[in-house]
Structure formats: C-alpha cells, structure tokens
Design an enzyme around this catalytic site. Structure first.
Site, PDB file in Angstrom:
ATOM      1  N   LYS A  40       0.683  -1.197  -0.053  1.00 25.47           N
ATOM      2  CA  LYS A  40      -0.023   0.000  -0.016  1.00 25.47           C
ATOM      3  C   LYS A  40       0.843   1.406   0.010  1.00 25.47           C
ATOM      4  O   LYS A  40       1.778   1.449   0.941  1.00 25.47           O
ATOM      5  CB  LYS A  40      -0.835  -0.041   1.396  1.00 25.47           C
ATOM      6  CG  LYS A  40      -1.864   1.021   1.145  1.00 25.47           C
ATOM      7  CD  LYS A  40      -3.155   0.596   2.323  1.00 25.47           C
ATOM      8  CE  LYS A  40      -3.974   1.828   1.880  1.00 25.47           C
ATOM      9  NZ  LYS A  40      -4.816   2.035   0.668  1.00 25.47           N
ATOM     10  N   GLY A  45       6.369   0.900   5.901  1.00 27.49           N
ATOM     11  CA  GLY A  45       7.371   0.052   5.058  1.00 27.49           C
ATOM     12  C   GLY A  45       7.666   0.141   3.428  1.00 27.49           C
ATOM     13  O   GLY A  45       8.369   0.025   3.009  1.00 27.49           O
ATOM     14  N   CYS A  46       6.422   0.406   2.934  1.00 30.05           N
ATOM     15  CA  CYS A  46       6.392   0.706   1.455  1.00 30.05           C
ATOM     16  C   CYS A  46       7.196   2.053   1.161  1.00 30.05           C
ATOM     17  O   CYS A  46       7.866   2.072   0.149  1.00 30.05           O
ATOM     18  CB  CYS A  46       4.927   0.610   0.772  1.00 30.05           C
ATOM     19  SG  CYS A  46       4.148  -0.647   1.157  1.00 30.05           S
ATOM     20  N   THR A  47       6.904   3.103   2.224  1.00 32.24           N
ATOM     21  CA  THR A  47       7.776   4.476   1.771  1.00 32.24           C
ATOM     22  C   THR A  47       9.225   3.977   1.957  1.00 32.24           C
ATOM     23  O   THR A  47       9.913   4.629   1.134  1.00 32.24           O
ATOM     24  CB  THR A  47       7.104   5.339   2.897  1.00 32.24           C
ATOM     25  OG1 THR A  47       6.003   5.451   2.554  1.00 32.24           O
ATOM     26  CG2 THR A  47       7.884   6.573   2.554  1.00 32.24           C
ATOM     27  N   VAL A  50      10.424   2.126  -1.133  1.00 29.59           N
ATOM     28  CA  VAL A  50      10.427   2.862  -2.593  1.00 29.59           C
ATOM     29  C   VAL A  50      11.442   3.768  -2.410  1.00 29.59           C
ATOM     30  O   VAL A  50      11.872   4.301  -3.275  1.00 29.59           O
ATOM     31  CB  VAL A  50       8.764   3.084  -3.024  1.00 29.59           C
ATOM     32  CG1 VAL A  50       8.965   3.737  -4.398  1.00 29.59           C
ATOM     33  CG2 VAL A  50       7.861   1.952  -2.749  1.00 29.59           C
TER      34      VAL A  50
END
Length: 150
Positions: A40, A45-47, A50
């Site tokens: 998401k 974690g995704c931030t 990426v």
C-alpha cells in the site's frame, strides 16, 4: 503464493501508471526490469522500500535497469505517493489486480493475528529477454536496492 521462479518467462503484463500511461513487458525489451510489488502506498514499510529504490535510481540506470512499482492503489493514490517522494519511475495502479495476479503475489497474509488476503511484498528482476533472473520474497525495505544490485 508466487509460483514464478528464476528461469521462467515473465508474464506479458499490461498495467496503467499514475499518469494513465500503459506499461507492458514488451516496452522494456532490451533492458533489465525490476518489477516490485508493495502492499500500500504511503505506509511506513512501503515508503521505506520505494524511497530506498529512489535513492539508488542512478545506480539502477547505470546498470541498464528500469524500475516499475505495482500496488492495488488507485492512480490518484499512486500519483500522490510519487509526487510526495519524487519517485523518478512509474507506479502501476493495479486496482483490478491483473498484474498482481499474473505475477502470483496476491494471497493470504497474517498481521497482528488477523488473516486476510493482500499483496505479498515481492520483487522480480527480469532480464533483457523477458526471463526472470531473480525473485526476492524476503524484501528488506530499508536496503532493497542493495538486495537487487548486489
């Protein structure tokens, strides 16, 4: 979960990014392609993952890699995520999960004792001929570029 493995032909996917541009496997023929799936946009974690890829983008470019992020977020959410963190690569808005299912990264997950279906954080490294060179399922969000560019 994913049944794709090293040596398999990558799925001939087609997905639309945050700006409405279509990306297919064929668009990347002759280049190495990193397709990374994340649960998401704008979550911690995704931030971290990426942003680590963004911070090493020049290294990827120097090694003839293109990057393509994929999640089930809307194009609007992907656009906000890209703009907020200045990502130099496209993010596929795969709301109908066509690309996600083609790569086999949707399935049961567990978080804080609850079971649900979601995207498994997985990265596929695809060579110039469209063959999968590597599948990374144990993604280190803060050091993911190092996992790929070892």
């Amino acid at each position: 979960m994913t049944t794709l493995k090293k040596g398999d032909k990558a799925p001939d996917f087609s997905g639309m990014d945050q700006d409405g541009n279509t990306h297919t496997l064929g668009n990347y023929k002759g280049k190495k392609l990193v397709v990374f799936f994340y649960p998401k946009a704008n979550t911690p974690g995704c931030t971290a993952e990426v942003c680590d890829l963004r911070d090493n983008y020049e290294r990827f470019q120097a090694a003839n890699y293109e990057l393509l992020g994929v999640s089930a977020d809307s194009a609007k959410a992907q656009g906000k995520f890209r703009d907020k963190f200045s990502f130099p690569f496209p993010l596929i808005a795969d709301e109908n999960k066509e690309v996600i299912n083609a790569f086999g990264v949707w399935g049961p997950k567990k978080f804080m004792g609850k079971e649900y279906d979601g995207i498994h954080r997985t990265t596929f490294v695809i060579n110039e001929e469209g063959i999968i060179d590597e599948v990374i399922t144990d993604v280190k969000t803060k050091a993911h570029a190092a996992q790929i560019l070892k």
